[in-house]
Enzyme design. Sequence first.
Site, PDB file in Angstrom:
ATOM      1  N   GLU A 172       8.665  -9.049 -18.408  1.00 26.55           N
ATOM      2  CA  GLU A 172       7.910  -9.397 -17.193  1.00 26.55           C
ATOM      3  C   GLU A 172       6.451  -8.968 -17.339  1.00 26.55           C
ATOM      4  O   GLU A 172       6.149  -7.990 -18.035  1.00 26.55           O
ATOM      5  CB  GLU A 172       8.592  -8.715 -15.988  1.00 26.55           C
ATOM      6  CG  GLU A 172       7.934  -8.873 -14.649  1.00 26.55           C
ATOM      7  CD  GLU A 172       7.763 -10.301 -14.161  1.00 26.55           C
ATOM      8  OE1 GLU A 172       7.308 -11.166 -14.943  1.00 26.55           O
ATOM      9  OE2 GLU A 172       8.021 -10.539 -12.963  1.00 26.55           O
ATOM     10  N   ASP A 173       5.557  -9.693 -16.683  1.00 29.04           N
ATOM     11  CA  ASP A 173       4.129  -9.372 -16.741  1.00 29.04           C
ATOM     12  C   ASP A 173       3.786  -8.165 -15.879  1.00 29.04           C
ATOM     13  O   ASP A 173       3.060  -7.280 -16.301  1.00 29.04           O
ATOM     14  CB  ASP A 173       3.277 -10.586 -16.337  1.00 29.04           C
ATOM     15  CG  ASP A 173       3.713 -11.215 -15.011  1.00 29.04           C
ATOM     16  OD1 ASP A 173       4.675 -10.707 -14.386  1.00 29.04           O
ATOM     17  OD2 ASP A 173       3.099 -12.207 -14.597  1.00 29.04           O
ATOM     18  N   ASP A 231       5.463  -5.350  -9.123  1.00 28.16           N
ATOM     19  CA  ASP A 231       4.595  -5.019  -7.996  1.00 28.16           C
ATOM     20  C   ASP A 231       5.463  -4.419  -6.886  1.00 28.16           C
ATOM     21  O   ASP A 231       5.798  -3.238  -6.952  1.00 28.16           O
ATOM     22  CB  ASP A 231       3.877  -6.318  -7.591  1.00 28.16           C
ATOM     23  CG  ASP A 231       2.821  -6.135  -6.531  1.00 28.16           C
ATOM     24  OD1 ASP A 231       2.259  -5.039  -6.435  1.00 28.16           O
ATOM     25  OD2 ASP A 231       2.546  -7.096  -5.792  1.00 28.16           O
ATOM     26  N   LYS A 269       2.754  -1.620 -10.920  1.00 29.40           N
ATOM     27  CA  LYS A 269       1.923  -1.181  -9.790  1.00 29.40           C
ATOM     28  C   LYS A 269       2.805  -0.374  -8.835  1.00 29.40           C
ATOM     29  O   LYS A 269       3.247  -0.888  -7.804  1.00 29.40           O
ATOM     30  CB  LYS A 269       1.426  -2.421  -9.045  1.00 29.40           C
ATOM     31  CG  LYS A 269      -0.040  -2.718  -9.178  1.00 29.40           C
ATOM     32  CD  LYS A 269      -0.431  -3.727  -8.118  1.00 29.40           C
ATOM     33  CE  LYS A 269      -1.003  -4.962  -8.721  1.00 29.40           C
ATOM     34  NZ  LYS A 269      -1.261  -6.000  -7.700  1.00 29.40           N
ATOM     35  N   PHE A 321      -5.525  -6.495  -7.592  1.00 28.27           N
ATOM     36  CA  PHE A 321      -4.967  -7.727  -8.137  1.00 28.27           C
ATOM     37  C   PHE A 321      -5.534  -7.964  -9.530  1.00 28.27           C
ATOM     38  O   PHE A 321      -6.741  -7.904  -9.724  1.00 28.27           O
ATOM     39  CB  PHE A 321      -5.283  -8.907  -7.225  1.00 28.27           C
ATOM     40  CG  PHE A 321      -4.417 -10.098  -7.503  1.00 28.27           C
ATOM     41  CD1 PHE A 321      -3.119 -10.146  -7.009  1.00 28.27           C
ATOM     42  CD2 PHE A 321      -4.888 -11.149  -8.269  1.00 28.27           C
ATOM     43  CE1 PHE A 321      -2.299 -11.228  -7.285  1.00 28.27           C
ATOM     44  CE2 PHE A 321      -4.077 -12.250  -8.548  1.00 28.27           C
ATOM     45  CZ  PHE A 321      -2.790 -12.288  -8.054  1.00 28.27           C
ATOM     46  N   ASP A 376      -2.149 -14.979 -13.496  1.00 25.56           N
ATOM     47  CA  ASP A 376      -3.038 -15.954 -12.853  1.00 25.56           C
ATOM     48  C   ASP A 376      -3.479 -15.532 -11.464  1.00 25.56           C
ATOM     49  O   ASP A 376      -2.887 -14.653 -10.836  1.00 25.56           O
ATOM     50  CB  ASP A 376      -2.309 -17.290 -12.704  1.00 25.56           C
ATOM     51  CG  ASP A 376      -1.277 -17.246 -11.573  1.00 25.56           C
ATOM     52  OD1 ASP A 376      -0.447 -16.313 -11.583  1.00 25.56           O
ATOM     53  OD2 ASP A 376      -1.310 -18.121 -10.689  1.00 25.56           O
ATOM     54  N   ARG A 416      -5.092 -17.489 -16.771  1.00 22.74           N
ATOM     55  CA  ARG A 416      -3.998 -17.085 -17.678  1.00 22.74           C
ATOM     56  C   ARG A 416      -4.476 -17.007 -19.128  1.00 22.74           C
ATOM     57  O   ARG A 416      -3.918 -16.297 -19.942  1.00 22.74           O
ATOM     58  CB  ARG A 416      -2.850 -18.104 -17.621  1.00 22.74           C
ATOM     59  CG  ARG A 416      -2.146 -18.166 -16.288  1.00 22.74           C
ATOM     60  CD  ARG A 416      -0.858 -18.983 -16.446  1.00 22.74           C
ATOM     61  NE  ARG A 416      -0.320 -19.422 -15.167  1.00 22.74           N
ATOM     62  CZ  ARG A 416       0.443 -18.692 -14.366  1.00 22.74           C
ATOM     63  NH1 ARG A 416       0.750 -17.462 -14.707  1.00 22.74           N
ATOM     64  NH2 ARG A 416       0.892 -19.168 -13.230  1.00 22.74           N
TER      65      ARG A 416
HETATM   66  P1  5GP Z   1       6.910  -8.445  -6.916  1.00 23.79           P
HETATM   67  O1  5GP Z   1       8.117  -9.232  -6.510  1.00 23.79           O
HETATM   68  O2  5GP Z   1       7.222  -7.267  -7.804  1.00 23.79           O
HETATM   69  O3  5GP Z   1       6.082  -8.066  -5.724  1.00 23.79           O
HETATM   70  O4  5GP Z   1       5.961  -9.441  -7.667  1.00 23.79           O
HETATM   71  C1  5GP Z   1       6.113  -9.739  -8.972  1.00 23.79           C
HETATM   72  C2  5GP Z   1       5.351 -10.990  -9.326  1.00 23.79           C
HETATM   73  O5  5GP Z   1       4.190 -11.170  -8.496  1.00 23.79           O
HETATM   74  C3  5GP Z   1       4.805 -10.836 -10.715  1.00 23.79           C
HETATM   75  O6  5GP Z   1       5.722 -11.326 -11.657  1.00 23.79           O
HETATM   76  C4  5GP Z   1       3.537 -11.660 -10.669  1.00 23.79           C
HETATM   77  O7  5GP Z   1       3.839 -13.001 -10.947  1.00 23.79           O
HETATM   78  C5  5GP Z   1       3.071 -11.517  -9.242  1.00 23.79           C
HETATM   79  N1  5GP Z   1       2.048 -10.460  -9.110  1.00 23.79           N
HETATM   80  C6  5GP Z   1       2.175  -9.237  -8.543  1.00 23.79           C
HETATM   81  N2  5GP Z   1       1.053  -8.519  -8.626  1.00 23.79           N
HETATM   82  C7  5GP Z   1       0.179  -9.308  -9.287  1.00 23.79           C
HETATM   83  C8  5GP Z   1      -1.181  -9.130  -9.715  1.00 23.79           C
HETATM   84  O8  5GP Z   1      -1.844  -8.107  -9.533  1.00 23.79           O
HETATM   85  N3  5GP Z   1      -1.732 -10.179 -10.387  1.00 23.79           N
HETATM   86  C9  5GP Z   1      -1.056 -11.344 -10.632  1.00 23.79           C
HETATM   87  N4  5GP Z   1      -1.718 -12.303 -11.284  1.00 23.79           N
HETATM   88  N5  5GP Z   1       0.216 -11.540 -10.258  1.00 23.79           N
HETATM   89  C10 5GP Z   1       0.818 -10.536  -9.588  1.00 23.79           C
HETATM   90 MG    MG Z   2       5.734 -12.985 -12.829  1.00 22.73          MG
END
Ligand code: 5GP
Ligand code: MG
Length: 175
Positions: free
Chosen positions: A99-100, A103, A131, A152, A159, A165
């Site tokens: 995973e990237d 959050d 994060k 962010f 993206d 990207r």
């Molecule tokens: P979560 O469900 O953990 O809140 O969100 C995960 C997904 O939200 C990540 O896989 C990503 O695609 C997107 N995301 C969360 N934070 C960021 C950020 O700071 N930058 C970007 N580009 N995407 C984020």
């Molecule tokens: Mg993602």
Amino acid sequence: MVFQPQLKILISRDEIAKAVDRLACEIKRDYQGKQPLLIGILKGSFVFMADLIRRLDLPLEVEFIKLSSYGAAKESSGKVRVVQGLKTRIKGRDVLVVEDIVDTGVTISFLLDYLKKKQPASLKLCALTDKPSRRRVPVPIDYLGFTVLNKFIVGYGLDFDERFRNLPHIYTLED
Ligand code: 5GP
Ligand code: MG
């Protein structure tokens, strides 16, 4: 008019490359004698996945899964759906999710539950960034690149509204 936000380098391509090397060493050590299936979450993980697998001399396989995404916003809706599922059976496989960014944790914990039901032999998570300040659901990250503050970020696969990207570094998006 094209939206031109200010971008500030947060993690350089060299720092990313070093982290990818370190993660690959950890993964190689743990998966000796195994044939892991790496599952990337589209689209954000594709650049990281491409670099990571080229540092791994293991007989690995690669799959991708697409989950419902943020759309054009910076906040998750909190509801996750599988948009494009797996083409491979994972029962009895050693699965490593790539995973990237983790959050709130909502997306990845949904996916880990979804995959667990398919009875893999093992299930682990490799995330390039984390994060933790935004976490709503606890997520165990087995292999982590960087912890980032509550900003962010874009670049290296990540993206904002489908842009950035292709950038080589990871940047914060200043508003
Ligand atoms: P979560 O469900 O953990 O809140 O969100 C995960 C997904 O939200 C990540 O896989 C990503 O695609 C997107 N995301 C969360 N934070 C960021 C950020 O700071 N930058 C970007 N580009 N995407 C984020
Ligand atoms: Mg993602």
